[in-house]
Enzyme design. Sequence first.
Site, mmCIF file in Angstrom:
data_model
loop_
_atom_site.group_PDB
_atom_site.id
_atom_site.type_symbol
_atom_site.label_atom_id
_atom_site.label_comp_id
_atom_site.label_asym_id
_atom_site.label_seq_id
_atom_site.Cartn_x
_atom_site.Cartn_y
_atom_site.Cartn_z
ATOM 1 N N PRO A 1 2.283 1.559 2.493
ATOM 2 C CA PRO A 1 3.690 1.178 2.295
ATOM 3 C C PRO A 1 4.142 1.422 0.848
ATOM 4 C CG PRO A 1 2.337 -0.781 2.236
ATOM 5 C CD PRO A 1 1.403 0.373 2.535
ATOM 6 N N LYS A 2 4.123 2.673 0.426
ATOM 7 C CA LYS A 2 4.343 2.998 -0.980
ATOM 8 C C LYS A 2 5.806 3.315 -1.272
ATOM 9 C CE LYS A 2 -0.353 4.600 -1.837
ATOM 10 N NZ LYS A 2 -1.205 5.503 -2.613
ATOM 11 N N LYS A 3 6.274 2.767 -2.401
ATOM 12 C CA LYS A 3 7.583 3.075 -2.949
ATOM 13 C C LYS A 3 7.401 3.371 -4.437
ATOM 14 C CE LYS A 3 11.124 0.579 -1.572
ATOM 15 N NZ LYS A 3 12.019 -0.588 -1.268
#
Length: 269
Positions: free
Chosen positions: A117-119
């Site tokens: 879940p990378k931002k």
Amino acid sequence: MNINDVKNNAHSIPLTSPTYSRGPYRFINREFLIVTYRTDPKKLRDLVPEPLEVDMENPLVKYEFIRMPDSSGFGDYTESGQVIPVTFQGRRGAYVHSMYLDDHAPTAGGREIWGFPKKMGHPCLTVDADTIVGELRYGKVLVATATMGYKFESLDKSAAKATLEAPGFLLKISPHVDGSLRALELVEYRCEDVEIKGAWSGPVGLELCSHALAPVKDLPVLEIVSGAHILADLTLGMGHVAYDYLADSQRQAAPRSVHDRVREVAVAA
């Protein structure tokens, strides 16, 4: 470029200038600052997807800052986010709830391959005199700060190794070209070939701030349990699908055949 060339060369977008290299992905001198804290059990349950289970009597979150100065294919970067202890089919592991990075290649690779879940964000992990300090900014706004006394006490290296080798779980979401879901999967992965170079503890603090697009405070800090500072080499293993949400819904929604209905009537009779 013929069809076979396309198939053989395609592993990352764009085709002719990949965003990241092919794995495996080895990390040298990967440095962790991990703060474990208790949070609101109801909020924890609301954010962790089934079939993962959380311990409602001991609702823990691990807030992590990870410094990666030497990562094959991904370069030099830092990330920060929240990991939640869970169980899946009786096995203990950790669900990766949120991650914020300062490097595009691992952000794209992590999302596309595993479903991390990378931002994009601005995390950092530094030593300030006698304190190791982790900070996360989203844009210009400070949203998380962790501090710990620098190498106050040694930790058991075998326990640190077991922590890093525990299975991790991710929710991979891949849309189709029409906007519908093409993949919705619970992915399991592990860190492999882990070598612990050092592990320490000390006095620890953590502060989370409210932000609309980096909602780390949605899991509030009610009590800090412990802190750990770990230095290790490891390989990020590839994943496998532990649970397919779409296949499960398709099975549930599948129309019964004539033979199924006949059998049901016979059993009822």
